[in-house]
Design a protein around this motif. Structure first.
Motif, PDB file in Angstrom:
ATOM      1  N   LYS A  67      29.719  14.178  20.537  1.00 21.14           N
ATOM      2  CA  LYS A  67      30.542  14.182  22.197  1.00 21.14           C
ATOM      3  C   LYS A  67      30.660  15.464  22.807  1.00 21.14           C
ATOM      4  O   LYS A  67      31.095  16.336  22.127  1.00 21.14           O
ATOM      5  CB  LYS A  67      31.954  13.332  21.903  1.00 21.14           C
ATOM      6  N   TYR A  68      30.438  15.496  24.082  1.00 23.55           N
ATOM      7  CA  TYR A  68      30.156  16.749  24.683  1.00 23.55           C
ATOM      8  C   TYR A  68      30.706  16.454  26.162  1.00 23.55           C
ATOM      9  O   TYR A  68      30.705  15.412  26.715  1.00 23.55           O
ATOM     10  CB  TYR A  68      28.929  17.262  24.562  1.00 23.55           C
ATOM     11  N   THR A  69      31.087  17.495  26.829  1.00 26.14           N
ATOM     12  CA  THR A  69      31.024  17.873  28.094  1.00 26.14           C
ATOM     13  C   THR A  69      30.285  19.085  28.775  1.00 26.14           C
ATOM     14  O   THR A  69      29.999  20.054  27.961  1.00 26.14           O
ATOM     15  CB  THR A  69      32.353  17.904  28.830  1.00 26.14           C
ATOM     16  N   ASN A 117      33.763  26.101  19.830  1.00 26.47           N
ATOM     17  CA  ASN A 117      33.148  24.546  20.205  1.00 26.47           C
ATOM     18  C   ASN A 117      32.396  24.715  21.571  1.00 26.47           C
ATOM     19  O   ASN A 117      32.221  23.675  22.009  1.00 26.47           O
ATOM     20  CB  ASN A 117      34.148  23.465  19.912  1.00 26.47           C
ATOM     21  N   SER A 118      31.673  25.676  21.871  1.00 28.56           N
ATOM     22  CA  SER A 118      30.868  25.689  22.987  1.00 28.56           C
ATOM     23  C   SER A 118      29.610  26.332  22.807  1.00 28.56           C
ATOM     24  O   SER A 118      29.536  27.590  21.972  1.00 28.56           O
ATOM     25  CB  SER A 118      31.473  26.559  24.097  1.00 28.56           C
ATOM     26  N   ILE A 162      27.475  23.393  26.666  1.00 31.96           N
ATOM     27  CA  ILE A 162      28.192  22.098  26.532  1.00 31.96           C
ATOM     28  C   ILE A 162      29.372  22.369  25.639  1.00 31.96           C
ATOM     29  O   ILE A 162      29.555  23.544  24.734  1.00 31.96           O
ATOM     30  CB  ILE A 162      27.564  21.035  25.738  1.00 31.96           C
ATOM     31  N   GLN A 163      30.550  21.904  25.947  1.00 34.48           N
ATOM     32  CA  GLN A 163      31.590  21.779  25.173  1.00 34.48           C
ATOM     33  C   GLN A 163      31.574  20.766  24.092  1.00 34.48           C
ATOM     34  O   GLN A 163      31.654  19.461  24.668  1.00 34.48           O
ATOM     35  CB  GLN A 163      33.130  21.746  25.726  1.00 34.48           C
ATOM     36  N   VAL A 164      31.892  20.741  22.687  1.00 33.36           N
ATOM     37  CA  VAL A 164      31.608  19.640  21.711  1.00 33.36           C
ATOM     38  C   VAL A 164      33.230  19.464  21.281  1.00 33.36           C
ATOM     39  O   VAL A 164      33.951  20.426  21.242  1.00 33.36           O
ATOM     40  CB  VAL A 164      30.496  19.847  20.796  1.00 33.36           C
TER      41      VAL A 164
END
Length: 945
Positions: free
Chosen positions: A74-76, A37-38, A93-95
């Motif tokens: 949504k992500y960081t 998920n990155s 990003i990480q989702v």
């Protein structure tokens, strides 16, 4: 290929697995190990795209992130890459679960999307009877909290300390000649990108910062980074939990010392970027950050001894950033990898590059040895990273005097064995591992062991006493073992031997494999048929610094920093610092010395094994002719580039007469039995003769006045091949040789250059792309399965217990798609829907739901429901061994979710019949047509909740 035993083993492993991923449990990205998920999103920062979106180059990244949020993802943020927007403007990003690459790729402002790839810790190549000492030290922590940072500067040895250089890698590459002239890398700035460095080692200066040998650096990861957690960076690149980075740094910059070796460029300004943690992992986003800092730190050379499978040029964030550094005059040097057993077309990043330098490894022509002394006998060299420092006399003892014994000391020594406490025990290599022999000698009271090589075996790696209780252990060449045996047998009162301190013994010849390409060094070429490796250097049993001392290590990791140091020597002479990466690389390539295919052979090894050959710095510094191109990439038979122009510029002040010729090197095949039989490239490719190859020049002899340029046409006439030979995808290669002779300064001047060339005796478009064998997983690929139940006809899959689509790539592809299509879809797939033996399959109906319509001929005519997997990068082929690990494959879950062409998410209708359509574009094929793809259309299925 002989894969039977491997297939059986993997079949047993698969049969013991449980659940939906029973056949493998690998990632859905094949040859790339990724962080779940990155993703790395490259922002489209081109002028038209910015104008269309009404943003500046500095606003583009934030504008794109806002668009990601607006699309409901949504992500960081993991890493931002906008410090140098013209280089590579991107963000990682990480989702949350559910967001796909295809969805992210459709977001306005996104140019390309890659999964965040894990880059593994470099692994030292293994030897059949030897398990290498771990590259990690005894500590599992970096000890960052306990080491004391020295505030004093390094006590630098004078330039005179590097005179009379006899260090064996330097002698082999001509670096010794430059050192003897005082050329030591002055004025050049190098950074080593690796696992961290123990700069407290006195040979590396003992301190860090201004005034120290390791004068700058950064830690991008911290001790515990795994790729899935947040890095903990700081400004101190110290690490003592791994030897790899300290070893590569020493190869570049070790100071003169008591052992008699040094770095290639000890007077350069040297730094280190730590990118791999004690946990042994990093990611491509970390490497991009390190390369960005190299640009900001104004370095001249970057040395990287790490990488991962990529297959292509300019297809990853690391490659893109490395190429940008090259365009700004920074020389990027990288190791090509130690996965020779993957066969041809297995290029790694960042070594695969148009601008940078990918370095392969060769075995040294001389060895790291010290002298053992005998009374009234010639001294005998023994191989060890340091001298034993045992000056007292010891008696020799041979566990067997019969050299034909193949299991010497493989069993406990007999009870008749004398007291070995004050003897040097000599054992022959063979049958069992070195540790077993050492343990048996130690159990009989022995303290000092010398193991001599068996006839015809490869080099013995560094031996270590480990936990055996021995005091010292070293190795001997086969001929030195026989010499000691003759002394032993001719001395009735016993033959004594001692091991006093002293520097390395010079010129101890490697009579087994000296100068031959190492058994671990990766083959090329890239999928574009670009040269790989670029050139080569000694990489086996190289002596350098490690935590707490020195050690011998092997791998292309050891060859790359030697070449980085060689670049520093070249750049430090005169105005050479202004040389572009292409110009400097041309000089090193054209002056390199090609390697033989075997020790003592006059036949040269294939270009896709050695590149231009082993660097020759004596010739590089003396070169006064500028040559273009540095190599001739002849392509395949469909897009042959057999007529090329060679440009010679004579930078001497006097005329030079150039003589042009060529020499063949051995050919090599991609598939031993042919592509229609093997499918997967051979892991032990056969060498073949291509002696009918010819090169015709428009001028065989040409005289060029001083300061002038001349152009010569070279016509490469490839060998005539049969259909079966073409089916093996042979690489033919050789070297154009240029000998220059002129009169200058009252003396005759001679120059010699070698330019590599290679071509493929087949069409790349015919290379198999989809793996249809049973080699990796046991069942034939591709297939869909739930646990061990493989689909063979119409069936029902539960979204809560998803089925999995399994497939592998036997070659790289520029477009890979796994789509969900309606069951009525008609497609002329190249691979049958069901390829597995009936005994392995669950019995299901094979009734067709609807008759087939006419097959579409254009890619755009194929109607899909949505995408299950569609990477925007160019995938490499999957690997089989992965440096001693396991195969890679693709495993796509069928949980009902998919991505519409516009990037939005969708869910399959319950009860509706679907199929999976897998398509992989053949290399060089036109993506417009369906016939350009290898494809597989699954049996039909419906979903239930």
């Amino acid at each position: 290929m002989a894969h039977g035993s491997l297939a059986s083993l993997l079949l047993l492993l698969a049969a013991s697995a449980q659940g939906a991923a029973a056949f493998g449990g690998k990632s859905a990205t094949g040859g790339r190990s990724v962080v779940p998920n990155s993703y790395i999103l490259q922002v489209n920062a081109s002028a038209p795209a910015l104008t269309k979106r009404g943003v500046s180059v500095f606003e583009a990244l934030d504008h794109t992130l806002a668009a990601v949020k607006q699309n409901g993802v949504k992500y960081t943020v993991r890493q931002r890459f906008d410090a140098i927007p013209e280089a590579f403007q991107a963000v990682s990003i990480q989702v949350e679960d559910g967001a796909s690459m295809a969805e992210l790729a459709q977001i306005p402002g996104v140019q390309r999307v890659w999964p965040v790839s894990l880059i593994p810790r470099p692994v030292e190549p293994t030897v059949s009877d030897f398990t290498p000492v771990s590259s990690s030290s005894s500590s599992t922590k970096s000890k960052r909290d306990t080491h004391t940072l020295e505030k004093r500067g390094t006590n630098f040895p004078p330039a005179s300390a590097y005179l009379n250089d006899t260090f064996y890698p330097h002698v082999q590459t001509g670096i010794d000649v430059l050192h003897n002239k005082g050329i030591l890398g002055q004025g050049v700035k190098i950074v080593v990108v690796d696992e961290g460095v123990d700069y407290t080692n006195p040979i590396l200066g003992g301190c860090f910062g201004p005034g120290c040998q390791i004068s700058f650096g950064y830690d991008f990861v911290g001790d515990n980074y795994t790729g899935t957690n947040a890095p903990v960076p700081d400004s101190d690149p110290f690490s003592s939990c791994s030897n790899h980075g300290t070893h590569t740094t020493g190869t570049v910059g070790a100071l003169a010392n008591e052992y008699g070796f040094s770095g290639a460029a000890p007077m350069a300004t040297i730094g280190h970027y730590r990118v791999i943690s004690c946990s042994g992992a990093t990611t491509d986003e970390i490497l991009v950050a390190a390369l960005t800092r190299a640009l900001q730190d104004n370095v001249n050379i970057v040395s990287m001894s790490l990488g991962s499978s990529v297959g292509w040029l300019d297809d990853s964030p690391v490659q893109i950033m490395a190429s940008y550094l090259g365009s700004k005059g920074i020389h990027v040097v990288a190791s090509v990898g130690n996965e020779r057993n993957e066969g041809l077309f297995a290029a790694d990043q960042p070594a695969a590059s148009r601008i940078g330098t990918g370095v392969g490894g060769v075995d040294p022509t001389y060895l790291a040895a010290y002298y053992a002394y005998l009374i009234k006998r010639d001294p005998v060299p023994y191989i060890s990273p340091t001298p034993f420092n045992l000056p007292n006399n010891y008696l020799l003892y041979f566990t067997s005097t019969n050299t034909s014994v193949t299991n010497d000391a493989c069993n406990p020594l007999p009870s008749t064995t004398p007291n070995l406490a004050n003897r040097v025990v000599v054992v022959q290599r063979g049958t069992c591992g070195f540790t077993v022999k050492q343990q048996n000698v130690a159990a009989a009271g022995g303290k000092i062991v010398l193991i001599y090589n068996s006839k015809g075996s490869g080099l013995i790696p560094q031996l270590d006493v480990g936990s055996t209780g021995l005091t010292a252990v070293g190795s001997l060449r086969y001929e030195d073992g026989l010499k000691l045996l003759s002394y032993y047998q001719s001395s009735p009162r016993g033959q004594s031997i001692s091991f006093p301190n002293g520097p390395l013994a010079p010129y101890v010849s490697n009579t087994v494999s000296g100068g031959v390409v190492a058994s671990y060094s990766n083959f090329g070429p890239t999928n574009e048929l670009f040269i790989y490796p670029t050139l080569a250097a000694p990489g086996t049993d190289i002596l350098s610094t490690v935590t707490g001392g020195v050690a011998l290590m092997r791998g292309t990791s050891m060859a790359a920093p030697l070449v980085a140091g060689a670049y520093a020597l070249l750049l430090s002479v005169g105005n050479n610092l202004k040389l572009s990466p292409e110009e400097a690389r041309t000089i090193l390539m054209s002056t390199s010395q090609p390697s033989p295919v075997a020790y003592g052979s006059e036949t040269l090894d294939t270009v896709v094994s050695q590149g231009a050959g082993v660097i020759n710095m004596t010739a590089a510094i003396a070169a006064h002719t500028v040559i273009s191109p540095a190599q001739f990439n002849l392509n395949d038979t469909q897009y042959s580039n057999n007529t090329q122009t060679l440009t010679l510029r004579n930078n001497n002040r006097f005329p030079v007469s150039y003589q042009l010729s060529w020499v063949d090197s051995t050919g090599i095949v991609t598939y031993n039995d042919g592509a229609t039989t093997d499918i997967i490239p051979s892991t032990t490719p056969n060498y073949v003769s291509t002696s009918v190859l010819r090169v015709a020049f428009s001028q065989r002899t040409v005289t060029v006045p001083g300061g002038q340029t001349v152009k010569v046409t070279a016509q490469f006439i490839p060998p005539n091949l049969t259909a079966q030979q073409r089916n093996q995808f042979p690489i033919y290669s050789g070297f154009v040789t240029i000998t220059g002779q002129g009169q200058g300064a009252g003396a005759e001047q001679m120059e010699k250059y070698n330019l590599p060339f290679f071509g493929l005796g087949a069409r790349m478009v015919d290379m198999p792309v989809l793996d249809t064998t049973n080699v990796a997983l046991g069942p034939n690929l591709p297939f869909i399965a739930v646990g061990q139940n493989i689909q063979t006809g119409p069936t029902t899959f539960s979204e809560s217990n998803p089925a999995v689509v399994y497939f592998r790539l036997a070659a790289g592809t520029r477009r890979l798609r796994v789509d969900l299509v309606d069951a009525s879809t008609s497609y002329n797939a190249t691979v049958p829907a069901v390829t597995n033996p009936a005994s392995r399959l669950v019995k299901r109906s094979n009734t067709e739901l609807t008759p087939r319509a006419a097959f579409p001929t254009l890619y755009s005519q194929v109607r899909t429901v949505g995408s299950l997997f569609a990477p925007s990068y160019w995938p490499p082929r999957d690997y089989l061994f992965n440096n001693g690990g396991t195969y890679s494959d693709y495993e796509i879950q069928l949980d009902g979710s998919f991505t519409f062409p516009n990037g939005t998410k969708g869910m399959a209708e319950l009860g509706r019949s679907y199929k999976v359509l897998l398509r992989a574009l053949k290399i060089t094929a036109d993506p417009t047509y369906t016939s350009s793809y290898e494809s597989w259309l699954s049996p039909s299925f419906t979903f239930t909740a």
